[in-house]
Write a protein that holds these residues in place. Sequence first.
Motif, mmCIF file in Angstrom:
data_model
loop_
_atom_site.group_PDB
_atom_site.id
_atom_site.type_symbol
_atom_site.label_atom_id
_atom_site.label_comp_id
_atom_site.label_asym_id
_atom_site.label_seq_id
_atom_site.Cartn_x
_atom_site.Cartn_y
_atom_site.Cartn_z
ATOM 1 N N LEU A 1 1.264 10.144 -13.802
ATOM 2 C CA LEU A 1 0.919 9.913 -15.204
ATOM 3 C C LEU A 1 1.107 8.450 -15.609
ATOM 4 O O LEU A 1 0.475 7.989 -16.570
ATOM 5 C CB LEU A 1 1.765 10.812 -16.111
ATOM 6 C CG LEU A 1 1.582 12.322 -15.900
ATOM 7 C CD1 LEU A 1 2.490 13.109 -16.828
ATOM 8 C CD2 LEU A 1 0.122 12.719 -16.116
ATOM 9 N N ARG A 2 1.931 7.741 -14.886
ATOM 10 C CA ARG A 2 2.201 6.324 -15.199
ATOM 11 C C ARG A 2 1.541 5.388 -14.188
ATOM 12 O O ARG A 2 1.811 4.195 -14.179
ATOM 13 C CB ARG A 2 3.712 6.079 -15.217
ATOM 14 C CG ARG A 2 4.473 6.901 -16.253
ATOM 15 C CD ARG A 2 5.960 6.663 -16.130
ATOM 16 N NE ARG A 2 6.279 5.243 -16.261
ATOM 17 C CZ ARG A 2 7.414 4.688 -15.813
ATOM 18 N NH1 ARG A 2 8.301 5.440 -15.165
ATOM 19 N NH2 ARG A 2 7.635 3.406 -15.970
ATOM 20 N N VAL B 1 3.751 5.467 -6.048
ATOM 21 C CA VAL B 1 3.538 5.555 -7.496
ATOM 22 C C VAL B 1 2.479 6.607 -7.816
ATOM 23 O O VAL B 1 2.616 7.386 -8.760
ATOM 24 C CB VAL B 1 3.129 4.183 -8.072
ATOM 25 C CG1 VAL B 1 2.812 4.296 -9.561
ATOM 26 C CG2 VAL B 1 4.228 3.151 -7.856
ATOM 27 N N ALA B 2 1.404 6.651 -7.014
ATOM 28 C CA ALA B 2 0.309 7.593 -7.268
ATOM 29 C C ALA B 2 0.759 9.046 -7.149
ATOM 30 O O ALA B 2 0.295 9.912 -7.904
ATOM 31 C CB ALA B 2 -0.838 7.317 -6.297
ATOM 32 N N ILE B 3 1.666 9.342 -6.220
ATOM 33 C CA ILE B 3 2.086 10.732 -5.978
ATOM 34 C C ILE B 3 3.332 11.106 -6.775
ATOM 35 O O ILE B 3 3.420 12.206 -7.329
ATOM 36 C CB ILE B 3 2.324 10.949 -4.472
ATOM 37 C CG1 ILE B 3 0.999 10.811 -3.716
ATOM 38 C CG2 ILE B 3 2.953 12.308 -4.196
ATOM 39 C CD1 ILE B 3 1.122 10.850 -2.216
ATOM 40 N N LEU C 1 11.148 4.107 2.983
ATOM 41 C CA LEU C 1 11.726 4.590 1.722
ATOM 42 C C LEU C 1 10.656 5.219 0.833
ATOM 43 O O LEU C 1 10.874 6.284 0.235
ATOM 44 C CB LEU C 1 12.411 3.437 0.993
ATOM 45 C CG LEU C 1 13.105 3.784 -0.330
ATOM 46 C CD1 LEU C 1 14.229 4.800 -0.091
ATOM 47 C CD2 LEU C 1 13.675 2.521 -0.980
ATOM 48 N N SER C 2 9.494 4.583 0.757
ATOM 49 C CA SER C 2 8.398 5.104 -0.070
ATOM 50 C C SER C 2 7.955 6.476 0.417
ATOM 51 O O SER C 2 7.775 7.409 -0.380
ATOM 52 C CB SER C 2 7.210 4.134 -0.042
ATOM 53 O OG SER C 2 7.530 2.900 -0.643
ATOM 54 N N MET D 1 0.828 -1.203 0.000
ATOM 55 C CA MET D 1 0.000 0.000 0.000
ATOM 56 C C MET D 1 0.867 1.260 0.000
ATOM 57 O O MET D 1 0.506 2.274 -0.615
ATOM 58 C CB MET D 1 -0.935 -0.013 1.208
ATOM 59 C CG MET D 1 -1.961 -1.140 1.162
ATOM 60 S SD MET D 1 -2.907 -1.321 2.689
ATOM 61 C CE MET D 1 -4.057 0.037 2.542
ATOM 62 N N ALA D 2 2.011 1.213 0.675
ATOM 63 C CA ALA D 2 2.930 2.352 0.669
ATOM 64 C C ALA D 2 3.511 2.553 -0.732
ATOM 65 O O ALA D 2 3.644 3.686 -1.208
ATOM 66 C CB ALA D 2 4.048 2.131 1.683
ATOM 67 N N TYR D 3 3.844 1.457 -1.401
ATOM 68 C CA TYR D 3 4.360 1.545 -2.768
ATOM 69 C C TYR D 3 3.297 2.103 -3.710
ATOM 70 O O TYR D 3 3.600 2.909 -4.602
ATOM 71 C CB TYR D 3 4.815 0.165 -3.251
ATOM 72 C CG TYR D 3 5.323 0.153 -4.676
ATOM 73 C CD1 TYR D 3 6.560 0.708 -4.994
ATOM 74 C CD2 TYR D 3 4.559 -0.395 -5.701
ATOM 75 C CE1 TYR D 3 7.021 0.711 -6.295
ATOM 76 C CE2 TYR D 3 5.006 -0.402 -7.011
ATOM 77 C CZ TYR D 3 6.253 0.158 -7.302
ATOM 78 O OH TYR D 3 6.703 0.160 -8.608
ATOM 79 N N ASP D 4 2.060 1.703 -3.499
ATOM 80 C CA ASP D 4 0.951 2.220 -4.307
ATOM 81 C C ASP D 4 0.828 3.730 -4.150
ATOM 82 O O ASP D 4 0.652 4.460 -5.131
ATOM 83 C CB ASP D 4 -0.343 1.538 -3.885
ATOM 84 C CG ASP D 4 -1.572 2.165 -4.524
ATOM 85 O OD1 ASP D 4 -1.789 1.945 -5.722
ATOM 86 O OD2 ASP D 4 -2.309 2.886 -3.818
#
Length: 321
Positions: free
Chosen positions: A139-140, A133-135, A225-226, A127-130
């Motif tokens: 765009l990807r 990526v979202a922030i 890290l995220s 969920m932290a990785y998600d």
Amino acid sequence: MYSIRFTMNMKYINQTVVSGFILLGLTDDTKLQLIIFSVFLSMYLATVIGNLLIILATNFDSHLHTPMYFFLSVLSFNDIFLVTCTIPKMLVNIQTGNQNITYGGCLTQVCFVLVSVGMENCLLAAMAYDRYVAICHPLRYRIIMNPYLCILMVAFSMIGSMANALVNGLMVLHLSFCTELIIPHFFCELTQITKLACSNTLIDNILIYISSCIFGGVPLSGIILSYCQIATTVLRMSSSEGRYKAFSTCGSHLSVVFLFYGTGFGVYISSTITESSRKSAVASVLYSVVPQMINPFIYSLRNRDMKEALKKLISRILFPL
């Protein structure tokens, strides 16, 4: 309870033929048993109902068919599974006055708890990785966090947690017990069982330490890290509204992370400070029951989309027509 067996060199040794263990629970005071039963029954029902509502809301509301809510629904299912592994047996023991648990039942409980706790750590990292990526790569986001990757992350988390539980469970099978088989806890915890063994537990303790580093330290490092990357990206934003929106999307997850790891570290510190196993058992409630009960409230109160989805779900349940 004890039997004499011959070793290969024909020497006698005392070795326990394990038929079961005794779970002491949280207190010996009979006056408090009814209170504890009521409290834990309420906590169990609140956990199951709250997490079940989260699962139903994320499945029935098409607006919540996103990676973040997919991981949240899996986390909710895992929380239900974790409390179901421990609390019902405790409630039965209090109700019947029988504190026994079979050897097979205890070993099964150990494995199920290890699977659930391992999954909890991995899911929080996913969920932290998600959120990263979202922030950091908005765009990807849809390309990176595709359904295949989400399912793969959950599958790897489950397989890894099950493998860890299987290895630790097999190590317990090789332990010899020749002391009083009393566990000062309300469920079978791996470290408590290892302490009861009279055989050499060096390899078991090393394995427990390695497992804790892999399924505790690695996910926590990934979370840190995220969020370091997220904080760096957010602070570079020129718009204060954009910064607030970015931080608000992480608020619920951060609250859950602080609750889970904060209580976990609190239990670890309390166990090193105090020599009382009973106090450690009481403290363990903080990481094995409380976070799982509070998680649904955190996500429903801090997340507007989830709040709206829950309102629609409850209205559909109460007023089906």
